[in-house]
Design a protein around this motif. Structure first.
Motif, mmCIF file in Angstrom:
data_model
loop_
_atom_site.group_PDB
_atom_site.id
_atom_site.type_symbol
_atom_site.label_atom_id
_atom_site.label_comp_id
_atom_site.label_asym_id
_atom_site.label_seq_id
_atom_site.Cartn_x
_atom_site.Cartn_y
_atom_site.Cartn_z
ATOM 1 N N PHE A 1 0.885 -1.328 0.000
ATOM 2 C CA PHE A 1 -0.063 -0.062 -0.026
ATOM 3 C C PHE A 1 0.640 1.255 -0.181
ATOM 4 N N ALA A 2 1.880 1.188 0.814
ATOM 5 C CA ALA A 2 2.833 2.449 0.738
ATOM 6 C C ALA A 2 3.453 2.726 -0.442
ATOM 7 N N ARG A 3 4.012 1.437 -0.781
ATOM 8 C CA ARG A 3 4.729 1.791 -2.345
ATOM 9 C C ARG A 3 3.764 2.057 -3.331
ATOM 10 N N GLY A 4 2.494 1.830 -3.365
ATOM 11 C CA GLY A 4 1.491 2.116 -4.369
ATOM 12 C C GLY A 4 1.502 0.764 -5.160
ATOM 13 N N GLU A 5 1.940 -0.457 -4.747
ATOM 14 C CA GLU A 5 1.577 -1.715 -5.769
ATOM 15 C C GLU A 5 0.074 -2.103 -5.511
ATOM 16 N N LEU A 6 -0.762 -1.352 -6.084
ATOM 17 C CA LEU A 6 -1.964 -1.565 -5.534
ATOM 18 C C LEU A 6 -2.961 -2.656 -6.424
ATOM 19 N N LEU A 7 -1.973 -2.968 -7.523
ATOM 20 C CA LEU A 7 -2.963 -3.921 -8.460
ATOM 21 C C LEU A 7 -2.194 -5.404 -8.080
#
Length: 314
Positions: free
Chosen positions: A146-152
């Motif tokens: 979530f923090a790194r933006g690896e959302l998919l």
């Protein structure tokens, strides 16, 4: 430009000042990007041969003209793309949010291995691979994504044995550049990309490609934009010129189907993977980019531009 001119001069035995002048003239009057000039060996081609090559400036003009700006966001955002094209992905996927750590754990443990993607990225950036067996703290794993933006988060694609025979450690994608004229999709060019065992087959991960003919046969050895030529795959030893993409009839039909989902975006570079049961969609690129034949590798001194002209009419 000078670095590319120096590289071209050394590779083809051409006088560097002449190469510089030719590159500038080609860019200014023929819409040939500096990297196009290098990649397609323009230094050894005559004017008629050069005219058969699609170049990035011309491709960009087509993208601006035929890809409606109100719909481009679907292709730029990988989460939105998966939502819109969900039925053509043929794999499970989910989106990480602030409160779904348990859902992420269940998904990852069920899959065993997952691929995560940042919603906006290109050339393979923001793509990662994780194994459930290596996760000790699931809350921390979730918080990190979530923090790194690896959302998919996606299920790993199982590729066809013919692709796995070349490189089993990477899912090897086929770039199919196509134009949808409102009635059918015209395949303009096909490039088969091969990885080196990493999560992506892009050049930033050491990957390379070979062009395919209309029946899926490789036109020759593999190559990239860094002067590397691969007669065989460096890891498997597979002879690249012997490769043939399986299920070409299914690939043509699949490209025609996906092109109809967002018909307002007509000119697309589709990344697909052929699996044992048929093609699946990885992503679509509204800025299609250009993959072309390299004469010094294949011995073929013409490109795909006539096919583009016939389908699009420019």
């Amino acid at each position: 430009m000078f670095e590319r001119a120096k590289e071209t001069s050394a590779h083809h035995g051409k006088w560097m000042p002449a190469v510089v002048v030719d590159m500038l003239w080609s860019a200014g009057f023929k819409q040939v990007g500096f990297q196009d000039y290098v990649d397609y060996d323009f230094a050894i081609l005559n004017a008629a041969e050069r005219a058969t090559y699609m170049t990035h400036p011309v491709s960009n003009e087509l993208s601006q003209k035929y890809d409606h700006p109100d719909y481009r966001h679907i292709f730029q955002d990988k989460v939105e793309f998966d939502r819109v094209f969900s039925e053509h992905l043929h794999r499970e996927w989910m989106v990480v949010d602030a409160g779904n750590a348990s859902e992420l754990r269940a998904f990852t443990e069920r899959q065993g291995t997952i691929v995560t993607k940042e919603p906006v990225g290109q050339a393979g950036t923001g793509v990662h691979r994780y194994h459930a067996a290596e996760v000790d703290d699931w809350d921390a794993f979730h918080a990190g994504l979530f923090a790194r933006g690896e959302l998919l988060v996606e299920e790993v694609i199982v590729q066809h044995p013919d692709l796995a025979a070349v490189c089993p450690g990477t899912v090897n994608t086929t770039r199919v550049t196509a134009f949808f004229d409102g009635e059918r999709a015209h395949i303009l060019a096909m490039a088969q990309k091969f990885g080196r065992g990493a999560v992506s087959d892009q050049m930033t991960f050491g990957g390379f490609y070979t062009m395919l003919d209309e029946n899926g046969h490789a036109l020759g050895a593999g190559y990239d934009s860094h002067a590397h030529v691969h007669e065989t795959h460096p890891d498997s030893g597979f002879r690249i010129a012997d490769f043939r993409l399986p299920m070409m009839d299914e690939v043509r039909a699949f490209v025609d189907r996906v092109a109809r989902v967002v018909p307002q975006v007509q000119y697309v570079g589709w990344d697909i993977v052929v699996t044992p049961t048929g093609p699946v969609l990885v992503e679509g690129n509204w800025g299609a980019g250009v993959y072309e034949n390299k004469p010094s590798v294949t011995g073929i001194r013409t490109g795909n531009k006539p096919r583009y002209r016939e389908a699009i009419g420019f």
